[in-house]
Design an enzyme around this catalytic site. Structure first.
Site, PDB file in Angstrom:
ATOM      1  N   ALA A  66      15.775  15.643 -14.023  1.00  0.00           N
ATOM      2  CA  ALA A  66      14.424  15.271 -13.608  1.00  0.00           C
ATOM      3  C   ALA A  66      13.767  14.522 -14.756  1.00  0.00           C
ATOM      4  O   ALA A  66      14.151  14.675 -15.918  1.00  0.00           O
ATOM      5  CB  ALA A  66      13.628  16.520 -13.250  1.00  0.00           C
ATOM      6  N   GLY A 108      18.611  18.334 -12.996  1.00  0.00           N
ATOM      7  CA  GLY A 108      18.501  17.903 -11.598  1.00  0.00           C
ATOM      8  C   GLY A 108      19.631  16.963 -11.192  1.00  0.00           C
ATOM      9  O   GLY A 108      19.982  16.890 -10.009  1.00  0.00           O
ATOM     10  N   GLU A 111      22.386  19.224 -10.303  1.00  0.00           N
ATOM     11  CA  GLU A 111      22.010  19.849  -9.021  1.00  0.00           C
ATOM     12  C   GLU A 111      22.158  18.876  -7.854  1.00  0.00           C
ATOM     13  O   GLU A 111      22.528  19.270  -6.751  1.00  0.00           O
ATOM     14  CB  GLU A 111      20.575  20.378  -9.113  1.00  0.00           C
ATOM     15  CG  GLU A 111      20.476  21.561 -10.069  1.00  0.00           C
ATOM     16  CD  GLU A 111      19.058  21.988 -10.349  1.00  0.00           C
ATOM     17  OE1 GLU A 111      18.272  21.144 -10.817  1.00  0.00           O
ATOM     18  OE2 GLU A 111      18.735  23.157 -10.090  1.00  0.00           O
ATOM     19  N   GLU A 131      18.067  22.832 -18.860  1.00  0.00           N
ATOM     20  CA  GLU A 131      16.636  23.147 -18.689  1.00  0.00           C
ATOM     21  C   GLU A 131      16.131  24.191 -19.680  1.00  0.00           C
ATOM     22  O   GLU A 131      14.991  24.132 -20.129  1.00  0.00           O
ATOM     23  CB  GLU A 131      16.363  23.640 -17.263  1.00  0.00           C
ATOM     24  CG  GLU A 131      16.373  22.560 -16.208  1.00  0.00           C
ATOM     25  CD  GLU A 131      17.723  22.357 -15.557  1.00  0.00           C
ATOM     26  OE1 GLU A 131      18.745  22.761 -16.150  1.00  0.00           O
ATOM     27  OE2 GLU A 131      17.759  21.773 -14.454  1.00  0.00           O
TER      28      GLU A 131
HETATM   29  C1  HXC Z   1      13.161  11.236 -18.867  1.00  0.00           C
HETATM   30  C2  HXC Z   1      15.043  10.533 -19.962  1.00  0.00           C
HETATM   31  C3  HXC Z   1      15.760  11.662 -19.487  1.00  0.00           C
HETATM   32  C4  HXC Z   1      15.078  12.573 -18.650  1.00  0.00           C
HETATM   33  C5  HXC Z   1      17.071  10.477 -20.711  1.00  0.00           C
HETATM   34  N1  HXC Z   1      15.889   9.836 -20.709  1.00  0.00           N
HETATM   35  N2  HXC Z   1      17.016  11.580 -19.996  1.00  0.00           N
HETATM   36  N3  HXC Z   1      13.755  10.342 -19.648  1.00  0.00           N
HETATM   37  N4  HXC Z   1      13.789  12.317 -18.360  1.00  0.00           N
HETATM   38  N5  HXC Z   1      15.682  13.643 -18.140  1.00  0.00           N
HETATM   39  C6  HXC Z   1      15.550   8.581 -21.400  1.00  0.00           C
HETATM   40  C7  HXC Z   1      15.370   8.776 -22.876  1.00  0.00           C
HETATM   41  O1  HXC Z   1      14.066   9.240 -23.155  1.00  0.00           O
HETATM   42  C8  HXC Z   1      15.596   7.386 -23.393  1.00  0.00           C
HETATM   43  O2  HXC Z   1      14.477   6.574 -23.167  1.00  0.00           O
HETATM   44  C9  HXC Z   1      16.684   6.864 -22.480  1.00  0.00           C
HETATM   45  O3  HXC Z   1      16.620   7.655 -21.302  1.00  0.00           O
HETATM   46  C10 HXC Z   1      18.066   7.005 -23.074  1.00  0.00           C
HETATM   47  O4  HXC Z   1      18.276   8.350 -23.451  1.00  0.00           O
HETATM   48  P1  HXC Z   1      18.692   8.800 -24.947  1.00  0.00           P
HETATM   49  O5  HXC Z   1      18.254  10.191 -25.132  1.00  0.00           O
HETATM   50  O6  HXC Z   1      18.232   7.811 -25.929  1.00  0.00           O
HETATM   51  O7  HXC Z   1      20.287   8.715 -24.837  1.00  0.00           O
HETATM   52  P2  HXC Z   1      21.345   9.566 -25.676  1.00  0.00           P
HETATM   53  O8  HXC Z   1      20.929   9.690 -27.096  1.00  0.00           O
HETATM   54  O9  HXC Z   1      22.670   8.962 -25.351  1.00  0.00           O
HETATM   55  O10 HXC Z   1      21.292  11.046 -25.053  1.00  0.00           O
HETATM   56  C11 HXC Z   1      21.653  11.255 -23.723  1.00  0.00           C
HETATM   57  C12 HXC Z   1      21.192  12.676 -23.286  1.00  0.00           C
HETATM   58  C13 HXC Z   1      19.693  12.826 -23.528  1.00  0.00           C
HETATM   59  C14 HXC Z   1      21.981  13.736 -24.045  1.00  0.00           C
HETATM   60  C15 HXC Z   1      21.543  12.788 -21.782  1.00  0.00           C
HETATM   61  O11 HXC Z   1      19.031  11.697 -22.988  1.00  0.00           O
HETATM   62  C16 HXC Z   1      19.102  14.058 -22.942  1.00  0.00           C
HETATM   63  O12 HXC Z   1      19.285  15.149 -23.447  1.00  0.00           O
HETATM   64  N6  HXC Z   1      18.339  13.904 -21.836  1.00  0.00           N
HETATM   65  C17 HXC Z   1      17.612  14.974 -21.195  1.00  0.00           C
HETATM   66  C18 HXC Z   1      18.561  15.868 -20.433  1.00  0.00           C
HETATM   67  C19 HXC Z   1      17.808  17.049 -19.781  1.00  0.00           C
HETATM   68  O13 HXC Z   1      17.208  17.853 -20.494  1.00  0.00           O
HETATM   69  N7  HXC Z   1      17.832  17.133 -18.470  1.00  0.00           N
HETATM   70  C20 HXC Z   1      17.156  18.183 -17.722  1.00  0.00           C
HETATM   71  C21 HXC Z   1      15.784  17.729 -17.351  1.00  0.00           C
HETATM   72  S1  HXC Z   1      14.885  19.044 -16.531  1.00  0.00           S
HETATM   73  P3  HXC Z   1      13.493   6.092 -24.366  1.00  0.00           P
HETATM   74  O14 HXC Z   1      12.587   5.107 -23.696  1.00  0.00           O
HETATM   75  O15 HXC Z   1      12.793   7.323 -24.835  1.00  0.00           O
HETATM   76  O16 HXC Z   1      14.414   5.517 -25.395  1.00  0.00           O
HETATM   77  C22 HXC Z   1      15.469  19.049 -14.975  1.00  0.00           C
HETATM   78  C23 HXC Z   1      14.847  20.024 -14.049  1.00  0.00           C
HETATM   79  C24 HXC Z   1      15.370  19.867 -12.659  1.00  0.00           C
HETATM   80  O17 HXC Z   1      16.322  18.303 -14.606  1.00  0.00           O
HETATM   81  C25 HXC Z   1      14.488  20.614 -11.713  1.00  0.00           C
HETATM   82  C26 HXC Z   1      14.786  20.294 -10.276  1.00  0.00           C
HETATM   83  C27 HXC Z   1      14.506  18.899  -9.873  1.00  0.00           C
END
Ligand code: HXC
Length: 257
Positions: A66, A108, A111, A131
């Protein structure tokens, strides 16, 4: 229909939906999930589509979860109102769906892959529910669907540590149908989808419903769904055609009726 955050394509009887925010690793903002539900429902109504493949644009991610930037300041009520019901709509799609996963399928995104009926992943795919590292937990079925496939202990480790697992390991644990070389996930998923899409469409839908009942109801309830769907198909023309074709030693021509 024009969408902002997804693309749709067709290959014969296979519908393809592409999550299309590659710079944000296809992070699932509210509008994207809502567009996705709309596109899937549109394909679900289209009799010319017998199977749907869901994939992510770019070479880094299926979806990294998400959209954290969008969620960061939300209240519970806002989360409830922000189109979360789109997930229920995705869950209710009758047409079989296949996830073609490349790179990250996190939160997400993981999921969403679990909402699909089969998963094809490239060798570099990684799945996880990170998460907990954000102070929340999975909210679109991750705890339940992972537990039903991986069991309690591996699910606990994923959900409590946020650690990601590689496709190869998850394939051995039954969560992934095929692991393929990098770059071939979509081609392989479409190939698999074509095999589904050429079956009798009503049978494919009712088969999907019956298998899902194994995960969503009791054995008694699931057996009921199976038996009723089995009997129901004896009212279809495709059933007559399928059996007649066998008897006449020719390929069946299904009409979806
Ligand atoms: C918003 C995101 C994002 C996310 C990545 N980006 N994941 N933006 N929401 N979930 C953005 C980053 O901010 C960045 O933009 C760009 O995408 C590239 O990501 P990087 O982090 O620079 O890439 P990298 O270093 O290769 O790392 C990849 C990664 C990391 C390990 C996947 O991006 C990461 O940990 N992302 C979050 C993963 C996460 O926590 N997901 C769960 C979310 S909660 P900018 O502009 O900043 O450079 C969830 C709840 C679901 O999903 C509930 C039900 C729907």
């Amino acid at each position: 229909t024009e969408y902002t955050y997804i693309l749709t394509e067709r290959e014969q009887r296979v519908g393809i939906v592409i999550l299309n925010r590659p710079k944000e690793l296809n992070a699932l903002n509210f509008q994207l999930v809502s567009e996705l539900a709309n596109a899937l429902e549109e394909m679900d109504r289209d009799e010319a589509i017998g199977c749907i493949v869901l994939t992510g644009a770019g070479d880094k991610a299926f979806a990294a979860g998400a959209d954290i930037k969008e969620m960061a300041d939300k209240t519970p009520i806002e989360m409830m109102g922000a189109g979360f019901e789109a997930w229920q709509r995705i869950r209710k799609i009758h047409t079989p769906m296949i996830a073609a996963v490349n790179g990250y399928a996190l939160g997400g995104g993981c999921e969403l892959a679990l909402h699909c009926d089969m998963i094809v992943a490239s060798e570099n795919a990684r799945f996880g529910q990170p998460e907990i590292q954000l102070g929340i937990i999975p909210g679109a079925g991750g705890t339940q669907r992972l537990a039903r496939v991986l069991g309690k202990y591996r699910t606990m480790e994923m959900v409590l540590t946020g650690a990601t697992l590689p496709a190869q390991e998850l394939a051995q644990l039954g969560l992934i149908n095929r692991v393929v070389p990098v770059g071939e996930h979509l081609v392989e998923a479409v190939k698999l989808a074509q095999k589904v899409a050429k079956q009798a469409p009503l049978a494919a839908r009712l088969a999907k419903e019956a298998v899902l009942a194994a995960f969503e109801t009791s054995l008694e309830g699931g057996l009921d769904v199976e038996r009723k769907n089995f009997f129901l198909l004896f009212s279809s023309q495709d059933m007559r055609e399928g059996m007649q074709a066998f008897i006449e030693k020719r390929p069946a021509e299904f009409q979806g009726k």
